[in-house]
Enzyme design. Structure first.
Site, PDB file in Angstrom:
ATOM      1  N   ARG A   1      60.353 -98.208  49.427  1.00  0.00           N
ATOM      2  CA  ARG A   1      60.862 -99.004  48.464  1.00  0.00           C
ATOM      3  C   ARG A   1      60.518-100.239  48.508  1.00  0.00           C
ATOM      4  O   ARG A   1      60.738-101.151  49.576  1.00  0.00           O
ATOM      5  CB  ARG A   1      62.408 -98.776  48.699  1.00  0.00           C
TER       6      ARG A   1
ATOM      7  N   ASP B   1      73.399-101.857  55.483  1.00  0.00           N
ATOM      8  CA  ASP B   1      72.384-102.742  55.016  1.00  0.00           C
ATOM      9  C   ASP B   1      72.963-103.735  53.987  1.00  0.00           C
ATOM     10  O   ASP B   1      74.269-103.684  54.112  1.00  0.00           O
ATOM     11  CB  ASP B   1      71.140-101.947  54.296  1.00  0.00           C
TER      12      ASP B   1
END
Length: 538
Positions: free
Chosen positions: A168, A453
């Protein structure tokens, strides 16, 4: 940052880390510069379109399905056939790209590992190059890692036993300040994906393993079309077959949920699926409706996937993907094992079981976990309810039986609930603790037995701003939600955390408190927490 490493034409690589010239060779720099020059202007146009759409929302506008793309939604077409390596994705693990994480994730027993340069990586120059180097060595089969005290040596399992690697890159909104092309920072998206592809695409293609990517934070089919142009150009430049590079798109913004068919169509030669990035989706909902008083959400603990606007979002994603021959991936289980408290650990696992059971019975083809310990549990639940490698036969026609207007109204209707003192102060604590760790170079942070996150910090930060700037809100005990309440929470935080000063980023705690105070007082909500924070890291 110190010296300029090397200049190729008008590309400058800023920094001076040992061995970086092995990654950023003159050929790699020329490749990156070409990507930036070709696609940077279109990227800027897409970001400008985002700003215009936000102005529309700020003026009271609402998202909706597009009239000009109705033919795409209503016609019959399917995405390209999926490669064998991506047919079964029932359990995926995600995390940053440091060597230890890369080894543990690839060895974890998950079907896929999403190596994350985005929300779980603080993009210091060291972190980025360490991650690129680790992934390259993993692909070559040479990656290992020794614990600093020499107590354990980590090595990779044989290649066939490893999880399928997916990468990603950072989102379109982010710059890479360490690489200047014609004097301007290049797109972080183009840097992350471009450098990885330049270094590893041919090796992965030779193994029939892609390369495969997750694309974050798209808001429109035009942004997807830009990615299609980038990927097709990379394939042509590197001598790969068209469609060799496969992608999965995270549907984690409110505008994107109204363009899922269109996003699939723009990437139809290479897209493998869509993913419910639910925490970022909540963040995007708050940000889109930041000025609309009737769209204020309760505290984040009450905004669950059982709420109609989130339940409909995930079910519409399943219907859309399966109608087109793509996978519909579920969301993240962020729990980590609770050591020393078996009862609390079992309670947390019960929440994971319920969440994964909801996903698989709704029709999802796979799910995410943040910790290897959750892989057996997630796999057990998906194995028990899936008849094959995926569930594309589950079409969820019941979802699309509703009209566009009915769907739109449900997708934008906020959940009801309250704001408790614990919820308010919890948002302050989580945002400050995560931001402190991020400023210290750590983008994946254990907080209250959850692996957090940037998404959780963004929900916390935007909720605080929304509650404080929409006025006349109260806690459930009648206390006004105002800046005095915020000030008391911020002032009390250092003493609250004093017993845990070995926490990640403890040395950046005061800086993080000051940043949150500034961001919540700002008249205009900042688009992303990581934009001002990025200015403070090397």
């Amino acid at each position: 940052m110190s010296a300029v490493l090397q200049a190729t034409g008008s590309i400058e690589v800023i920094g001076n880390l040992p061995g970086q010239e092995q990654l950023l060779t003159p050929a790699a720099q020329a490749f990156l510069a070409d990507l930036q020059r070709r696609f940077g202007p279109t990227r800027q146009a897409r970001l400008a379109a985002r700003r215009e759409r936000q102005k529309f929302f700020d003026a009271g506008g609402l998202p909706d399905f597009r009239d000009d793309t109705r033919a795409i939604r209503e016609s019959a077409w399917r995405v390209a056939e999926l490669p064998v390596a991506l047919l079964d994705r029932r359990v995926e693990i995600t995390g940053p790209t440091d060597p230890k994480m890369v080894i543990n994730a690839l060895n974890s027993g998950a079907n896929c590992y999403m190596a994350d340069f985005e929300d779980s990586t603080a993009p210091t120059w060291d972190n980025l190059l360490t991650g690129q180097r680790a992934l390259g060595k993993a692909i070559a089969g040479t990656l290992d890692w020794m614990a600093p005290d020499g107590s354990k040596h980590y090595t990779l399992k044989p290649y066939p036993e490893q999880a399928v690697l997916m990468v990603r890159p950072r989102g379109w909104h982010l710059d890479e300040k360490h690489v200047l092309v014609d004097g301007v920072p290049m797109s972080a998206s183009l840097f992350d994906l471009g450098l990885f592809a330049f270094l590893n695409a041919k090796a992965l293609a030779a193994k029939d393993r892609g390369p495969y990517f997750y694309l974050p934070k798209l808001q429109s089919m035009e942004e997807a079309a830009l990615w299609e142009d980038v990927l097709a150009h990379i394939e042509a430049t590197l001598g790969l077959a068209h469609g060799q590079m496969k992608v999965t798109v995270l549907i984690e913004t409110l505008p994107a949920v109204f363009e899922m068919d269109e996003i699939l169509h723009a990437l139809r030669a290479r897209i493998a699926g869509l993913n419910c990035g639910r925490w970022d989706y909540i963040f995007s909902y708050i940000k889109a409706f930041r000025t609309q008083r009737d769209k204020v959400l309760p505290e984040r603990g009450q905004v669950t996937m059982a709420q109609p606007f989130l339940k409909t979002y995930s079910e519409l994603l399943i219907h859309t993907c399966h109608r087109r021959g793509a996978h519909a991936m579920g969301g993240m289980a962020a729990q980590i094992p609770i050591s020393g408290d078996p009862a609390a650990n079992e309670k947390a696992l019960e929440r994971v079981r319920a969440d994964k059971l909801r996903e698989v019975t709704a029709g999802h083809d796979g799910t995410w976990v943040a910790h290897p310990a959750l892989i057996p549990l997630a796999r057990e639940i998906f194995d028990a309810h899936m008849l094959g490698a995926h569930q594309q036969n589950v079409l969820r026609e019941d979802v699309r039986a509703r009209s566009d207007r009915e769907l739109r109204d449900t997708l934008i209707r906020p959940s009801l609930g309250t704001i408790t003192r614990a919820g308010f102060e919890g948002n302050v604590e989580v945002c400050v603790r995560y931001l402190a760790a991020w400023l210290d170079g750590n983008g994946c942070v254990p907080i209250h037995w959850l692996m957090e996150d940037a998404a959780t910090a963004e929900i916390s930060r935007t909720q605080l701003w929304q509650w404080l700037h929409n006025g006349a809100l109260h806690l459930d005990d009648g206390t006004p939600v105002d800046f005095a309440l915020l000030e008391r929470a911020l002032i009390g935080l250092p003493s609250k955390l004093a017993e845990r000063m070995q926490l990640p980023g403890a040395g950046k705690l005061n800086e993080a408190i000051a940043m949150l105070d500034e961001l919540t007082h700002a008249e205009v909500l900042a688009d992303f927490l990581t934009l001002p924070a990025y200015e403070r890291i090397d």
